[in-house]
Design an enzyme around this catalytic site. Sequence first.
Site, PDB file in Angstrom:
ATOM      1  N   GLY A 158       1.009  -0.744  -0.088  1.00 28.01           N
ATOM      2  CA  GLY A 158      -0.165  -0.042   0.057  1.00 28.01           C
ATOM      3  C   GLY A 158       1.118   1.407  -0.625  1.00 28.01           C
ATOM      4  CB  SER A 159       1.628   3.909  -1.353  1.00 29.11           C
ATOM      5  OG  SER A 159       0.411   4.162  -2.097  1.00 29.11           O
ATOM      6  N   GLY A 160       0.737   6.186   0.685  1.00 27.18           N
ATOM      7  CA  GLY A 160       0.023   6.722   0.676  1.00 27.18           C
ATOM      8  C   GLY A 160      -0.665   7.098   2.423  1.00 27.18           C
ATOM      9  CB  SER A 161      -0.505   7.496   5.441  1.00 20.95           C
ATOM     10  OG  SER A 161       1.186   7.976   5.548  1.00 20.95           O
ATOM     11  N   GLY A 163      -4.195   2.659   5.871  1.00 21.85           N
ATOM     12  CA  GLY A 163      -4.400   1.772   6.477  1.00 21.85           C
ATOM     13  C   GLY A 163      -3.248   1.861   7.993  1.00 21.85           C
ATOM     14  NE  ARG A 283       5.326   5.527  -5.028  1.00 18.64           N
ATOM     15  CZ  ARG A 283       5.228   6.298  -3.798  1.00 18.64           C
ATOM     16  NH1 ARG A 283       5.337   7.746  -3.499  1.00 18.64           N
ATOM     17  NH2 ARG A 283       4.442   5.789  -2.934  1.00 18.64           N
TER      18      ARG A 283
END
Length: 422
Positions: A158-161, A163, A283
């Site tokens: 996952g990404s973007g914090s 969870g 990225r």
Amino acid sequence: MTSRALILVEGHRGMGLLYVQAAQRLGLHPITLSTDPDRYDYLAAEKLEAIRVDTDNLDGLIRECSLLRASHDIAGITGFSRTDESAYATAGKLCRYFDLPGPNPASVERCCDKFAQRRLLAEAGVPIPAYRLATNATDVESFAAEIGLPVILKPAVGSGSCGVRLCRNLDELAEHTAYLLGGKHIWRSSPRILVEEFAQGPYYWADIMGNEVIGIAAADFGPPPHFVFRECTYPALLSNDEHKCIADVSLSCLRALGLGWGPTNVELLWTKRGPVVIEVNPRLAGSPVPEMVQLTCGVDLITEHIKLVIGNEWNLRRRHSHTAAVRCLLPDRDGTLDWIDGHSQAAALPGIAEVKLLLKPKTPIVRRGDYTDKIGHVIAASPNHAQTKAILQRAVNLIHWSITPFPTLGEREQYAAPYFPD
């Protein structure tokens, strides 16, 4: 005459338009391949070419790109991060198939699996927090006891914090475990949870292109238990020794993970034992990081990335040395955004580079504890750190908004439905 096309696998609400504009400035025709192009407003607004195709189906993407080659010269292919950054790895596979410049897709995929990433970093001797991998509530509780509370729980992919939460006691641990495993969090694969030591100290990230550290930023977060960026300053105020230490650790991550082609973003905490790597992202960091880099040193990371993608030589030469800072506008409650004002006055202040609002009035707000919590942001830039901070604070002081709480729990739950962020 056949146009030179840049293929973009998926879009991105923050950086998608910036990539499109940079591609057009380079004389390229951007074409977006997306499972759902309607998710990206800028595609329709700018009348950009977009093709609906299942971007999880590599064979389908190969067929689509093969058809495009009949009418276009495909100059390069790249992709954007989604919840698991699969689009960037997929773009790498397409580059391999069509013999185009691109990252090693196997390295990207290993890096995007946080458990696999940590194992490789640990084997290479890179300092990281203690961690365990859990697939059920019993394992989560057992591993948290081994590591010692407080711990951080996060999806292994996952990404973007999304969870991610600090669990300070057993009640919070049980609550967030139930959230992750109970159907409220969207998993693209079988649920796997990292139970991680809560490393503490100032937060930094390093932006790298190829094997060159372009800059190091400092940031802080909103209130716990979540990790939502509140303010970032670029570059960080570091001594030469501190800068070298963070840069050396960051570059050691590239060697451990088989990276080093194109952009990489490395997140770290400066703890009692020095820099500890929290995460390596294969990225570019999301907007507004590329904008801040350009303000501070004059390097346009997006344009230079595209040059690499199409086989051109990039130019990472710094043109000036300024300081930029961004403040994220974060809501203090759930509800409906009634109004927001003062942004026009803030944008008019000397030294303000951007005031961007992400929500319009009458929009429902449900804080999820991740990057989607932002109402907007303000970016300031000037020749020095103190001046930039002062400009930023003056601008933020001008912006005000009102949020009316939801009248019922049911209304809040209606807007808190599971979703796929970019």
